[in-house]
Design a protein around this motif. Sequence first.
Motif, PDB file in Angstrom:
ATOM      1  N   LEU A 182       0.828  -1.204   0.000  1.00  0.00           N
ATOM      2  CA  LEU A 182       0.000   0.000   0.000  1.00  0.00           C
ATOM      3  C   LEU A 182       0.864   1.257   0.000  1.00  0.00           C
ATOM      4  O   LEU A 182       0.559   2.229  -0.710  1.00  0.00           O
ATOM      5  N   PHE A 183       1.948   1.250   0.776  1.00  0.00           N
ATOM      6  CA  PHE A 183       2.879   2.391   0.765  1.00  0.00           C
ATOM      7  C   PHE A 183       3.443   2.606  -0.640  1.00  0.00           C
ATOM      8  O   PHE A 183       3.476   3.734  -1.157  1.00  0.00           O
ATOM      9  N   LYS A 184       3.915   1.528  -1.250  1.00  0.00           N
ATOM     10  CA  LYS A 184       4.526   1.626  -2.575  1.00  0.00           C
ATOM     11  C   LYS A 184       3.507   2.099  -3.618  1.00  0.00           C
ATOM     12  O   LYS A 184       3.853   2.891  -4.504  1.00  0.00           O
ATOM     13  N   THR A 185       2.276   1.595  -3.500  1.00  0.00           N
ATOM     14  CA  THR A 185       1.239   1.997  -4.457  1.00  0.00           C
ATOM     15  C   THR A 185       0.939   3.477  -4.338  1.00  0.00           C
ATOM     16  O   THR A 185       0.803   4.179  -5.347  1.00  0.00           O
ATOM     17  N   ARG A 186       0.826   3.967  -3.121  1.00  0.00           N
ATOM     18  CA  ARG A 186       0.524   5.382  -2.918  1.00  0.00           C
ATOM     19  C   ARG A 186       1.626   6.262  -3.510  1.00  0.00           C
ATOM     20  O   ARG A 186       1.353   7.257  -4.199  1.00  0.00           O
ATOM     21  N   ARG A 187       2.875   5.875  -3.273  1.00  0.00           N
ATOM     22  CA  ARG A 187       3.990   6.647  -3.828  1.00  0.00           C
ATOM     23  C   ARG A 187       4.017   6.557  -5.353  1.00  0.00           C
ATOM     24  O   ARG A 187       4.251   7.565  -6.044  1.00  0.00           O
ATOM     25  N   TYR A 188       3.786   5.379  -5.884  1.00  0.00           N
ATOM     26  CA  TYR A 188       3.765   5.156  -7.337  1.00  0.00           C
ATOM     27  C   TYR A 188       2.685   6.003  -7.992  1.00  0.00           C
ATOM     28  O   TYR A 188       2.931   6.687  -9.000  1.00  0.00           O
ATOM     29  N   ARG A 189       1.503   6.005  -7.397  1.00  0.00           N
ATOM     30  CA  ARG A 189       0.401   6.814  -7.924  1.00  0.00           C
ATOM     31  C   ARG A 189       0.747   8.299  -7.892  1.00  0.00           C
ATOM     32  O   ARG A 189       0.532   9.029  -8.881  1.00  0.00           O
ATOM     33  N   GLY A 195       4.061  13.584 -12.741  1.00  0.00           N
ATOM     34  CA  GLY A 195       4.808  13.551 -13.988  1.00  0.00           C
ATOM     35  C   GLY A 195       6.201  12.992 -13.869  1.00  0.00           C
ATOM     36  O   GLY A 195       7.048  13.217 -14.754  1.00  0.00           O
ATOM     37  N   LYS A 196       6.491  12.238 -12.803  1.00  0.00           N
ATOM     38  CA  LYS A 196       7.835  11.690 -12.605  1.00  0.00           C
ATOM     39  C   LYS A 196       8.095  10.426 -13.424  1.00  0.00           C
ATOM     40  O   LYS A 196       9.233   9.958 -13.498  1.00  0.00           O
TER      41      LYS A 196
END
Length: 384
Positions: A182-189, A195-196
């Motif tokens: 969930l942490f990774k998904t939030r950062r990915y989103r 625009g990164k």
Amino acid sequence: MLLIQNGHIKSMAGPDLERGCVLIDDNGIIAAVGPELEAPAGAQVIDAGGRLVTPGCVEAHCHIGLDNEGMGWEGHDYNEIVDPITPQLRAIDSINPQDEAFGLALRGGVTCACTGPGSANVVGGTFVVLKLAGKRVDNMILKDPAAMKCAFGENPKRCYGSNMKKSPMTRMATAALLRELLFKTRRYRDDKAAGKEPAFDMKLEAMIPVINGEIPLKAHAHRADDILTAVRIAREFHVKITLDHCTDGSLIADELAKEGLPAFVGPSLGGKSKIELLNKSFRTPADLHAAGVSVSIITDAPVIPLQHLPLCAGLAVNAGLEEDEAWRAITITPATQLGVGDRVGSLEPGKDGDVVIWTADPLRTVGGEAAMTIVNGKVVYSAL
């Protein structure tokens, strides 16, 4: 058009009609429900003969089509036990509508089900809500994706910790793996939105609808502490969640009522095959409902064959659940909690023409089953 006459109509949208009618239009949509309806020119007319007429039953949690009847490994397509984190898997790619379980379910009065991956993995992939009549899964879908499966308790620990000697070996690890995802998904989103352009990650892409609140986590949890861990993580990340199985629900009914989350209770029929099922009881739906929890009854098919969903509701009545609430727990309540209550779960104008005419009230009579099952206005099973 199709007109059902002379039935005891339990619409789940108002009082019963002792002698009523249901009219379904040429598009398979309910046009009218009432005490007396005239048959339009050319309409097919079915005399229910005073039998009970209800909406098709709705199963909120099962594995139909992914765990095929009468097969071993050849038909076991519901658990990818090689990686505890597999959100990229989609139920639609394993469902076999030719499995005989579909026909048996229709004979049992079940017309709609939420089906998907099993509970071996911490995150197993997406569930789908579909009609149970059809040859091609793409044409049977009501909602896809419907939820993201996650699992707590013994199953991930056994499949990985005990069998493979790898994480998760403890409940702590199960929770940590889900949190990390969930942490990774939030950062990915957020990186994508900024625009990164992060490297494409299919697992995280699959989780974006969860972190955005578009679909819930579908949390396999039996023991009280596992149920509350699921709640804790959902609150931490502000994601939606349903509490599936909820075997220890009676022990924490007051706490669950405070959370306002839906409970999909079952499978309650059969033996206590593992430690976390020690409190399994048909009393659980009544206790949760009395506390104010929204309750659906489930079979977890094939654990309990899907055609026995109404029988499970009847056994819950025998254990203290109000009969009308038991009917709601296998029709309009699961439909609403699955996000398809505008289509199925009750007999109302504008909803899909999914109707069951019963040989006997299945909540009162052992052996009561469909005399006729209608899906989208078409007769898909008939013993009349």
